[in-house]
Write an enzyme that holds these catalytic residues in place. Structure first.
Site, PDB file in Angstrom:
ATOM      1  N   HIS A 539      38.231  41.314  38.350  1.00  0.00           N
ATOM      2  CA  HIS A 539      39.537  41.710  38.886  1.00  0.00           C
ATOM      3  C   HIS A 539      40.089  40.695  39.894  1.00  0.00           C
ATOM      4  O   HIS A 539      41.210  40.202  39.754  1.00  0.00           O
ATOM      5  CB  HIS A 539      39.424  43.074  39.573  1.00  0.00           C
ATOM      6  CG  HIS A 539      39.368  44.223  38.637  1.00  0.00           C
ATOM      7  ND1 HIS A 539      40.442  45.031  38.374  1.00  0.00           N
ATOM      8  CD2 HIS A 539      38.346  44.722  37.889  1.00  0.00           C
ATOM      9  CE1 HIS A 539      40.101  45.967  37.510  1.00  0.00           C
ATOM     10  NE2 HIS A 539      38.821  45.801  37.194  1.00  0.00           N
ATOM     11  N   HIS A 726      34.844  41.450  31.360  1.00  0.00           N
ATOM     12  CA  HIS A 726      35.283  42.700  31.995  1.00  0.00           C
ATOM     13  C   HIS A 726      34.891  43.902  31.154  1.00  0.00           C
ATOM     14  O   HIS A 726      34.439  44.932  31.686  1.00  0.00           O
ATOM     15  CB  HIS A 726      36.792  42.687  32.224  1.00  0.00           C
ATOM     16  CG  HIS A 726      37.284  43.961  32.846  1.00  0.00           C
ATOM     17  ND1 HIS A 726      37.899  44.950  32.111  1.00  0.00           N
ATOM     18  CD2 HIS A 726      37.212  44.423  34.119  1.00  0.00           C
ATOM     19  CE1 HIS A 726      38.200  45.966  32.905  1.00  0.00           C
ATOM     20  NE2 HIS A 726      37.796  45.672  34.134  1.00  0.00           N
ATOM     21  N   ASN A 730      32.579  46.983  32.559  1.00  0.00           N
ATOM     22  CA  ASN A 730      33.430  48.119  32.939  1.00  0.00           C
ATOM     23  C   ASN A 730      33.224  49.349  32.069  1.00  0.00           C
ATOM     24  O   ASN A 730      32.978  50.429  32.575  1.00  0.00           O
ATOM     25  CB  ASN A 730      34.905  47.719  32.904  1.00  0.00           C
ATOM     26  CG  ASN A 730      35.806  48.851  33.356  1.00  0.00           C
ATOM     27  OD1 ASN A 730      35.873  49.174  34.548  1.00  0.00           O
ATOM     28  ND2 ASN A 730      36.492  49.489  32.426  1.00  0.00           N
TER      29      ASN A 730
END
Length: 879
Positions: A539, A726, A730
């Protein structure tokens, strides 16, 4: 869903003749030159569709239409001398009588007829002026049969606010691709003006209609007006280096001028460049799921209630009831104190209509097949390779493990694990033999945590810095051999660490102690995962790339077109995180063990961030889990052959790299001089290094962006981090950590010592002792709520190998290369599924029976499914 507008009949009666006159307007001549009519279709969404509560917008916009204040389009030549000559303004037709849907997923289509002098050549840009009261979301404009060359496409994907909100006209370019030096001269002015508009002035508070991309420190996390407990250091600069975030320009906090003032706690209206905001479908999904995560508002009141009743889980069955029937709460009357501090609608969302239970969660995958398999040593080791944080495990290359912390400041921090601790469980091998055969591995969180551990343990947290040593078994699984738990010396950091070493035991109190030791490791790994592997390394580090790309690379630039899909929603999700998750007193501080020191600790670790080491092959070699070997695919050999994240990841990495290579070679085909001479590209890379990641600008590892190879390497890393990396860290959160005993985020007391009440409890009721040590009930409810939100795919997600519009470029070579990329990803997914069905690969399935699906790219069986699928690689960091 088709909705008949409330005002449709009235407006049809009033203005039917006006609309007819517009449609029948003949071609217009100027001098002796006959203008050609170019027909077009405009696709947009009205504000009253995107915000169904704003009926006023619909009414006022229709009045504006009657007064001649419509939405106009004006073509710009790409072939005239000097700044492009423009055609006559034309207005969208049938705005007033056209019926539009209130479904946020439906588009509205409007016709337009534009006069064009064919002697000016092919249009290259479009000027759009909105004279309405409210904004519209302009998606695409398609012009038919332009200059005998077929249709012309303008991909706009932008909010267009009323014209008086802008200093310059809104300009959109065709889907052509040009390097700066190759841009037709008539378009250069508009290309440069558009970039200047996006950069803004660097001053003032930004408003919703602004389109400004600018940089700021992380100065918006603290709330010093609430006292020192809510003050937080500004992240960014020499003391606390950090990537930059998007500037909002809000006023300084009255208590501390270095801190930016914050919005009301539950406000989700922080400034984000309007084209970076979630669309209505995504925002509706996010709000719906986020209603479960209201900890910041009702924590004080709920905690007061639960402390008297059920703030501890007494048994594992209590936790299972979260998934099987929810948690019993007092009736609505007893919640009157909560109702005074938050909207009752939020409370009502969390409780059933009978007021008895709330927060009934989906069953996490880790306990679907077997409710106790997560406790096994085999699963403990497997999740380091195929769980939610498979990016930290390293090969042990020296024994005992050595610390890199400054000895003058932290004293002796090397490991106290000895060979005698290990030999009894090593299948007859010695430590030296196992290391020589590349069979020793370590999960090492010691150096990352030790500098902050004393302060962390001054809060309600009571935890350790851990090292875990594991042995690679003949069947490819990892067997834990020892766990070291370390604390700062009680007389000062410079005196080094005080450590205890624990080894596996499967009977008596020793078994309970070993389970607790593994829990402390899981606490370390959960915090490191959330703060570093997930937040910082995806992020936070990508946001400067989003900002720099929009400020320095025109939408006509090939690298802008390449990277744009991988930046979707990132600025917005990060802004929401700063508002409700990572801020002082936010959900993350409440639920993850570093608490108020969480973000400061991530700054300490960012000092050692290295962009080039996020290339997957480089990362694997650095961690020692692979070695260079040109005889193997991708030029390296994995030392753990059954390492699902690495095996699947390398295939995805290779496909991304092949796509980026083929794409970049289209636009930089000859020499590296083309890269060095690209003014926008050089400005992009300079700003990214010197501003976006300015605290690390002098690091020698930055690519110099002087060669095509460096461009390919950099773009591949950005796409890999924003998409596959990601996804890997995640979307496995809920499947594995949705059951908190498997991935506790907090430990509240230290390992019990013999001859104490806590040790006696451990002997008599080890489950209760375990539950009293790990995350408390309230934190569990909030933590599970959070990761349920973060683990969900949006219904409108766009996955790797997909584009939201097939006309994203007019370049057939790029379209063909992208199609090859998409086909390659489909084939990769087939191979991943085949590996998951191979029962000899024990790390792909495990005793908990969860196939490794996090790096499934994008096949159609779940593309529009959304939810907790546990599979799929979105293009971007969008949640």
């Amino acid at each position: 869903m088709v909705c008949v507008c409330d005002y449709s009949e009235m407006w049809e009666n009033l203005v039917g003749c006006v609309c007819g006159k517009i449609k029948d307007e003949p071609s217009i001549s100027i001098g002796q030159q006959q203008k050609k009519k170019i027909k077009g279709i405009v696709v947009l969404k009205k504000k009253n569709v995107m915000d169904v509560t704003d009926i006023r917008a619909s009414l006022v916009d229709r009045i504006h239409e009657l007064l001649g204040k419509g939405i106009s389009l004006q073509l710009v030549s790409s072939h005239s001398a000097g700044p492009g000559k423009v055609g006559k303004e034309a207005y969208l037709e049938d705005w007033v009588p056209k019926l539009t849907s209130l479904n946020a997923e439906d588009d509205a289509l409007y016709d337009v007829s534009l006069d064009w002098d064919e002697s000016l050549g092919v249009p290259g840009a479009l000027i759009v002026r909105n004279q309405h009261h409210s904004q519209v979301y302009l998606k695409t404009v398609r012009l038919e049969d332009v200059h005998g060359q077929g249709p012309l496409h303008f991909l706009c994907d932008s909010w267009v606010y009323p014209a008086h909100r802008y200093t310059h006209d809104r300009v959109f370019f065709t889907n052509e691709t040009y390097l700066p030096a190759d841009t037709p001269e008539p378009l250069l002015f508009y290309r440069q003006q558009e970039l200047m508009s996006l950069r803004g002035t660097g001053a003032g508070m930004l408003k919703e209609w602004d389109r400004v991309y600018d940089y700021a420190y992380y100065s918006d996390l603290g709330m010093p007006e609430k006292g020192h407990r809510y003050a937080r250091p500004v992240l960014g600069g020499p003391d606390y280096p950090y990537p930059r975030r998007a500037r909002t320009g809000r006023k300084p906090n009255k208590k501390d001028p270095n801190t930016e003032s914050r919005l009301f706690l539950l406000s989700l209206n922080s400034y984000v460049p309007n084209d970076e905001r979630f669309n209505q479908v995504k925002f509706a999904d996010f709000i719906g799921y986020a209603l479960k995560s209201i900890g910041q508002v009702i924590v004080p009141e709920v905690k007061a209630l639960l402390d008297k009743t059920i703030n501890e889980f007494d048994t594992f069955e209590d936790i299972l009831r979260l998934y099987e029937g929810g948690v019993k709460l007092p009736d609505a009357h007893s919640l009157k104190n909560i109702r005074q501090c938050v909207p009752w609608e939020l409370v009502r969302e969390l409780i059933r209509s009978d007021g008895e239970r709330f927060l009934k969660f989906p069953v996490p995958d880790v306990i679907k097949g077997d409710k106790s398999a997560w406790r096994t040593d085999e699963e403990f080791g497997r999740e380091m390779l195929a769980g939610v944080n498979p990016v930290v495990i390293q090969r042990l290359q020296e024994f005992p493990p050595r610390s890199t912390l400054d000895r003058e400041q932290y004293g002796h921090q090397d490991s106290s694990i000895t060979r005698d601790h290990l030999h009894k469980n090593m299948n007859g091998l010695t430590v030296d033999e196992a290391m020589e055969k590349n069979k020793m591995f370590i999960l090492d969180h010691h150096d990352a945590l030790m500098p902050y551990l004393r302060r962390i343990n001054s809060t309600t947290t009571k935890t350790y810095a851990t090292r875990t040593i594991l042995l690679l078994q003949p069947d490819g699984t990892l067997k834990p051999l020892a766990i070291e738990l370390s604390l700062p010396h009680e007389d000062g950091d410079a005196l080094g660490a005080i450590s205890q070493v624990f080894t596996p035991c499967d009977h008596g109190v020793g078994s309970a102690i070993w389970q607790l030791a593994k829990a402390y490791v899981a606490v370390n790994d959960s915090g490191y995962h959330q703060l570093i592997s997930h937040w910082l390394n995806t992020h936070a580090v990508i946001e400067p790339f989003v900002i720099a790309t929009n400020r320095q690379l025109s939408t006509l630039h090939p690298i802008h077109k390449l990277l744009k899909p991988h930046f979707r929603d990132t600025i917005h999700i990060n802004a929401l995180a700063r508002q409700i998750l990572i801020n002082a007193g936010g959900v993350l501080e409440i639920t993850v063990f570093p608490a108020r020191y969480a973000m400061e600790m991530s700054s300490f670790i960012y000092r050692n961030w290295n962009f080039t080491e996020h290339a997957l092959p480089v990362d694997l070699i650095k961690r020692g889990v692979a070695v260079p070997d040109q005889s193997h695919p991708y030029g390296l050999k994995l030392l753990i052959e059954d390492y699902p994240f690495a095996v699947d990841g390398l295939e995805i990495w290779n496909a991304i790299e092949a796509w980026v290579t083929e794409y970049c070679c289209i636009y930089y085909p000859a020499t590296d001089d083309e890269v060095r001479g690209d003014t926008e590209l050089q400005s992009w890379w300079k700003e990214l290094r010197e501003v976006g990641h300015g605290d690390l600008k002098d690091k020698p590892w930055w690519p110099k962006m002087e060669t095509r190879a460096e461009l390919i390497q950099s773009c591949t890393i950005v796409i890999w981090v924003a998409s596959a990396l990601h996804a890997a860290v995640n979307f496995g959160q809920y499947p594995y950590a949705g059951y908190l005993p498997n991935r506790p985020t907090v430990s509240r007391r230290f390992m019990p010592k013999p001859n104490t009440d806590e040790f006696a409890e451990l002997e008599s009721n080890p489950d209760l002792a375990y539950l009293k040590t790990i995350t408390a009930q309230l934190q569990t409810l909030l933590g599970v709520s959070l990761i349920e939100i973060l683990s969900r795919h949006s219904r409108d997600e766009i996955y790797l190998g997909q584009r939201d519009n097939p006309e994203w470029t007019s370049d057939g070579r790029a379209l063909e290369a992208f199609e090859r990329f998409s086909v390659a990803l489909v084939e990769i997914e087939k191979r991943i599924k085949e590996r998951n069905e191979d029962k000899t690969l024990k790390n792909r399935y495990g005793v908990v029976e969860i196939p490794y699906m996090l790096l499934y790219p994008n096949t159609s069986d779940y593309t529009r499914e959304g939810g907790l699928t546990g599979k799929g690689i979105p293009n971007s960091i969008s949640i």
